[in-house]
Design a protein around this motif. Structure first.
Motif, mmCIF file in Angstrom:
data_model
loop_
_atom_site.group_PDB
_atom_site.id
_atom_site.type_symbol
_atom_site.label_atom_id
_atom_site.label_comp_id
_atom_site.label_asym_id
_atom_site.label_seq_id
_atom_site.Cartn_x
_atom_site.Cartn_y
_atom_site.Cartn_z
ATOM 1 N N ALA A 26 0.828 -1.202 0.000
ATOM 2 C CA ALA A 26 0.000 0.000 0.000
ATOM 3 C C ALA A 26 0.865 1.257 0.000
ATOM 4 O O ALA A 26 0.547 2.244 -0.686
ATOM 5 C CB ALA A 26 -0.938 -0.007 1.212
ATOM 6 N N ALA A 27 1.957 1.241 0.752
ATOM 7 C CA ALA A 27 2.853 2.399 0.778
ATOM 8 C C ALA A 27 3.482 2.628 -0.593
ATOM 9 O O ALA A 27 3.581 3.765 -1.072
ATOM 10 C CB ALA A 27 3.933 2.192 1.835
ATOM 11 N N ILE A 28 3.902 1.540 -1.242
ATOM 12 C CA ILE A 28 4.498 1.661 -2.587
ATOM 13 C C ILE A 28 3.471 2.187 -3.574
ATOM 14 O O ILE A 28 3.760 3.080 -4.386
ATOM 15 C CB ILE A 28 5.044 0.296 -3.042
ATOM 16 C CG1 ILE A 28 6.226 -0.119 -2.159
ATOM 17 C CG2 ILE A 28 5.469 0.344 -4.508
ATOM 18 C CD1 ILE A 28 6.689 -1.543 -2.375
ATOM 19 N N MET A 29 2.239 1.666 -3.513
ATOM 20 C CA MET A 29 1.203 2.119 -4.435
ATOM 21 C C MET A 29 0.816 3.562 -4.159
ATOM 22 O O MET A 29 0.477 4.318 -5.076
ATOM 23 C CB MET A 29 -0.027 1.209 -4.353
ATOM 24 C CG MET A 29 0.212 -0.226 -4.762
ATOM 25 S SD MET A 29 1.130 -0.389 -6.312
ATOM 26 C CE MET A 29 0.057 0.496 -7.436
ATOM 27 N N GLY A 30 0.869 3.968 -2.882
ATOM 28 C CA GLY A 30 0.607 5.360 -2.564
ATOM 29 C C GLY A 30 1.623 6.285 -3.197
ATOM 30 O O GLY A 30 1.286 7.376 -3.670
ATOM 31 N N ARG A 31 2.872 5.842 -3.229
ATOM 32 C CA ARG A 31 3.925 6.646 -3.860
ATOM 33 C C ARG A 31 3.755 6.674 -5.384
ATOM 34 O O ARG A 31 3.888 7.727 -6.020
ATOM 35 C CB ARG A 31 5.301 6.064 -3.511
ATOM 36 C CG ARG A 31 6.465 6.774 -4.190
ATOM 37 C CD ARG A 31 6.589 8.191 -3.675
ATOM 38 N NE ARG A 31 7.686 8.896 -4.315
ATOM 39 C CZ ARG A 31 7.611 9.529 -5.489
ATOM 40 N NH1 ARG A 31 6.452 9.522 -6.153
ATOM 41 N NH2 ARG A 31 8.655 10.158 -5.985
ATOM 42 N N LEU A 32 3.428 5.512 -5.980
ATOM 43 C CA LEU A 32 3.274 5.454 -7.434
ATOM 44 C C LEU A 32 2.061 6.235 -7.922
ATOM 45 O O LEU A 32 2.065 6.756 -9.046
ATOM 46 C CB LEU A 32 3.158 3.990 -7.889
ATOM 47 C CG LEU A 32 4.409 3.119 -7.700
ATOM 48 C CD1 LEU A 32 4.109 1.686 -8.109
ATOM 49 C CD2 LEU A 32 5.581 3.673 -8.495
ATOM 50 N N SER A 33 1.011 6.301 -7.099
ATOM 51 C CA SER A 33 -0.228 6.946 -7.538
ATOM 52 C C SER A 33 -0.383 8.353 -6.981
ATOM 53 O O SER A 33 -1.467 8.917 -7.039
ATOM 54 C CB SER A 33 -1.428 6.102 -7.109
ATOM 55 O OG SER A 33 -1.477 5.986 -5.700
ATOM 56 N N ARG A 34 0.668 8.914 -6.447
ATOM 57 C CA ARG A 34 0.586 10.223 -5.811
ATOM 58 C C ARG A 34 0.037 11.256 -6.792
ATOM 59 O O ARG A 34 0.541 11.421 -7.900
ATOM 60 C CB ARG A 34 1.966 10.661 -5.315
ATOM 61 C CG ARG A 34 1.954 11.982 -4.545
ATOM 62 C CD ARG A 34 3.323 12.261 -3.938
ATOM 63 N NE ARG A 34 3.653 11.247 -2.935
ATOM 64 C CZ ARG A 34 4.848 11.168 -2.345
ATOM 65 N NH1 ARG A 34 5.816 11.996 -2.692
ATOM 66 N NH2 ARG A 34 5.078 10.245 -1.435
ATOM 67 N N GLY A 35 -1.007 11.962 -6.345
ATOM 68 C CA GLY A 35 -1.604 13.006 -7.169
ATOM 69 C C GLY A 35 -2.543 12.507 -8.248
ATOM 70 O O GLY A 35 -3.120 13.300 -8.976
ATOM 71 N N ARG A 36 -2.690 11.168 -8.358
ATOM 72 C CA ARG A 36 -3.534 10.644 -9.442
ATOM 73 C C ARG A 36 -4.737 9.869 -8.928
ATOM 74 O O ARG A 36 -5.493 9.309 -9.698
ATOM 75 C CB ARG A 36 -2.705 9.727 -10.352
ATOM 76 C CG ARG A 36 -1.734 10.485 -11.227
ATOM 77 C CD ARG A 36 -0.928 9.535 -12.067
ATOM 78 N NE ARG A 36 0.066 8.836 -11.268
ATOM 79 C CZ ARG A 36 0.859 7.882 -11.755
ATOM 80 N NH1 ARG A 36 0.732 7.511 -13.017
ATOM 81 N NH2 ARG A 36 1.746 7.299 -10.982
ATOM 82 N N VAL A 37 -4.904 9.791 -7.602
ATOM 83 C CA VAL A 37 -6.002 9.032 -7.024
ATOM 84 C C VAL A 37 -6.794 9.937 -6.109
ATOM 85 O O VAL A 37 -6.223 10.640 -5.283
ATOM 86 C CB VAL A 37 -5.486 7.811 -6.220
ATOM 87 C CG1 VAL A 37 -6.640 7.097 -5.556
ATOM 88 C CG2 VAL A 37 -4.729 6.865 -7.126
ATOM 89 N N SER A 38 -8.080 9.931 -6.270
ATOM 90 C CA SER A 38 -8.943 10.674 -5.366
ATOM 91 C C SER A 38 -10.206 9.876 -5.135
ATOM 92 O O SER A 38 -10.588 9.039 -5.934
ATOM 93 C CB SER A 38 -9.293 12.043 -5.952
ATOM 94 O OG SER A 38 -9.990 11.891 -7.181
ATOM 95 N N GLY A 39 -10.850 10.158 -4.032
ATOM 96 C CA GLY A 39 -12.090 9.448 -3.732
ATOM 97 C C GLY A 39 -11.835 8.111 -3.088
ATOM 98 O O GLY A 39 -10.706 7.689 -2.908
ATOM 99 N N ASP A 40 -12.909 7.438 -2.711
ATOM 100 C CA ASP A 40 -12.827 6.136 -2.045
ATOM 101 C C ASP A 40 -12.965 5.040 -3.074
ATOM 102 O O ASP A 40 -14.033 4.799 -3.608
ATOM 103 C CB ASP A 40 -13.941 6.028 -0.993
ATOM 104 C CG ASP A 40 -13.836 4.760 -0.178
ATOM 105 O OD1 ASP A 40 -12.874 4.003 -0.405
ATOM 106 O OD2 ASP A 40 -14.705 4.537 0.681
ATOM 107 N N LEU A 41 -11.852 4.347 -3.340
ATOM 108 C CA LEU A 41 -11.872 3.271 -4.331
ATOM 109 C C LEU A 41 -12.164 1.926 -3.703
ATOM 110 O O LEU A 41 -12.153 0.921 -4.376
ATOM 111 C CB LEU A 41 -10.500 3.207 -5.032
ATOM 112 C CG LEU A 41 -10.061 4.436 -5.812
ATOM 113 C CD1 LEU A 41 -8.631 4.235 -6.288
ATOM 114 C CD2 LEU A 41 -10.976 4.718 -6.959
ATOM 115 N N SER A 42 -12.377 1.892 -2.413
ATOM 116 C CA SER A 42 -12.332 0.623 -1.703
ATOM 117 C C SER A 42 -13.395 -0.366 -2.142
ATOM 118 O O SER A 42 -13.142 -1.557 -2.158
ATOM 119 C CB SER A 42 -12.471 0.858 -0.197
ATOM 120 O OG SER A 42 -13.677 1.531 0.078
#
Length: 424
Positions: free
Chosen positions: A398-414
């Motif tokens: 999750a930490a790695i994906m947070g870094r890769l998707s920084r600025g490109r993800v918004s909202g609740d995708l869960s």
């Protein structure tokens, strides 16, 4: 997000009558397995052969039914799992699945390399000439029944891949729903038949091993391999969080410490799904954006089983060594690659990963029914440590994906953009 069910649970509708009364705590599977092993060893020293033959007969019938069920398990679990991974949140889903698969097979190859390097020396002299099948044991069954499977394991794997990939290319419809219902049937069969009878099967296996004089070799093997597996899980978690720490610019040891509540919760529950709320909270405390954590953690609880892959690979090599099976490195490498795929279909029940892997143990490595049974017993004996490794590693991904998707993800995708995780 209140809760997230596993794929197996997502097809079950809520009870219209309202929530059921709280269940009394039950004697868990691990304690039942432990009692079965101890009783099998102790009673194997004194039990008359006439009574022992009853359990040998049961083991023959149970192993035959399990062999019949394994191809159906593969088709029923792998097909909808692949179909669901082909839908959802686009690039983030694909990237998360790719990172999870890479983590899983890297752990598998690490376990394979270390096992081939260390276990021959650790298990030197610990050899069981042939691990008896229940129906081939010196303690003969009273009768036996052949239950041939509908199709072979490799046929089931190829069929599952073709159907699963095909379902990603068409509009969701009756066929997709049919496979989801098949998955529910398979999982309920595992929960209602296989899991409750498993302690009796393991009791009969250890009873036979004791009466055949093989038990002390098996116990010695178990203890040595358990210590090696535990050491490897520590190395794996340190490596995962070193990579995650480098990706996000944080202290990996501090990040790992933050995940300690998730690790301890998984030790107690032996369930990745049940640990999701704790894993999610710990992941967010590591600075992962809530939208990313809410998507990645539930998804990885289903598809990221690095600790389980590590355990299965290590115990596979150990059993091959003590039973004198030929060690084919290329076959083992192919087994690890396939294991990484099969793990995505592991149902949310105790021991689900080893049930999903049973087919490729026999088809790719040539394991007998008795060897598969021994794998099931050894896997479940330390199931909670593998689960704890799985869920703690989810925080690193999750930490790695947070870094890769920084600025490109918004909202609740869960839930909304991950259909295979719906059912809350």
């Amino acid at each position: 997000m209140n809760s997230v069910d596993t794929p197996a649970e997502s097809t079950v509708a809520p009870d219209p009558a309202g929530p059921a009364a709280p269940r009394r705590p039950r004697f868990g599977l691990l304690p039942r397995i432990a009692v079965a092993i101890v009783l099998g060893i102790l009673l194997g020293l004194v039990m008359p052969e006439a009574i022992a033959r009853v359990f040998t007969t049961f083991n023959g019938l149970f192993s035959g039914f399990l062999g019949f069920l394994i191809p159906l398990i593969i088709v029923g679990l792998v097909t909808p799992a692949i179909a669901e991974l082909g839908r959802g949140a686009g690039k983030l889903l694909a990237a998360t699945a790719g990172v999870a698969y890479l983590s899983t097979i890297v752990c598998g190859f690490f376990a394979l390399a270390l096992s081939l390097l260390v276990l021959p020396g650790m298990l030197d002299g610990a050899e069981v000439v042939s691990l008896e099948n229940p129906e081939d044991s010196a303690i003969a069954p009273y009768f036996s029944i052949e239950i041939p499977p509908v199709f072979e394991v490799m046929t089931a794997l190829v069929l599952a891949f073709c159907l699963g990939i095909g379902l990603t290319l068409v509009r969701r419809g009756a066929l997709q729903e049919s496979f989801e219902q098949l998955r529910t049937i398979v999982v309920r069969t595992i929960e209602a038949v296989i899991i409750p009878l498993l302690p009796v099967y393991i009791f009969g296996m250890f009873l036979g091993l004791t009466m055949n004089g093989q038990i002390w070799t098996v116990i010695g093997t178990f203890l040595a391999v358990v210590l090696l597996v535990f050491a490897m899980t520590v190395v794996v978690l340190l490596a995962q969080y070193t990579v995650a720490g480098l990706a996000v610019g944080k202290n990996p040891l501090r990040m790992l410490w933050t995940m300690a509540p998730a690790y301890m919760t998984a030790l107690g529950t032996s369930s990745s799904a049940a640990t999701i709320p704790v894993t999610l909270e710990c992941t967010k405390r590591n600075g992962v954006p809530e939208a990313v954590a809410g998507f990645v953690v539930p998804l990885c609880a289903t598809i990221h089983l690095a600790g389980s892959t590590l355990k299965i690979t290590t115990f596979s090599v150990a059993i091959m060594l003590v039973t004198g099976m030929p060690i084919d490195i290329w076959a083992l490498a192919g087994f690890v690659l396939m294991l990484g795929v099969v793990m995505i279909a592991a149902p949310g029940v105790p021991g689900g990963a080893i049930m999903a892997a049973a087919g490729i143990l026999s088809s790719m490595l040539g394991f007998s029914e008795a060897a598969v049974g021994l794998m099931i017993a050894s896997y479940i004996a330390i199931d909670s440590f593998g689960t704890a490794t799985n869920v703690t590693g989810d925080g690193a991904i999750a930490a790695i994906m947070g870094r890769l998707s920084r600025g490109r993800v918004s909202g609740d995708l869960s839930v909304d953009e991950a259909p295979h995780l719906q059912g809350t």
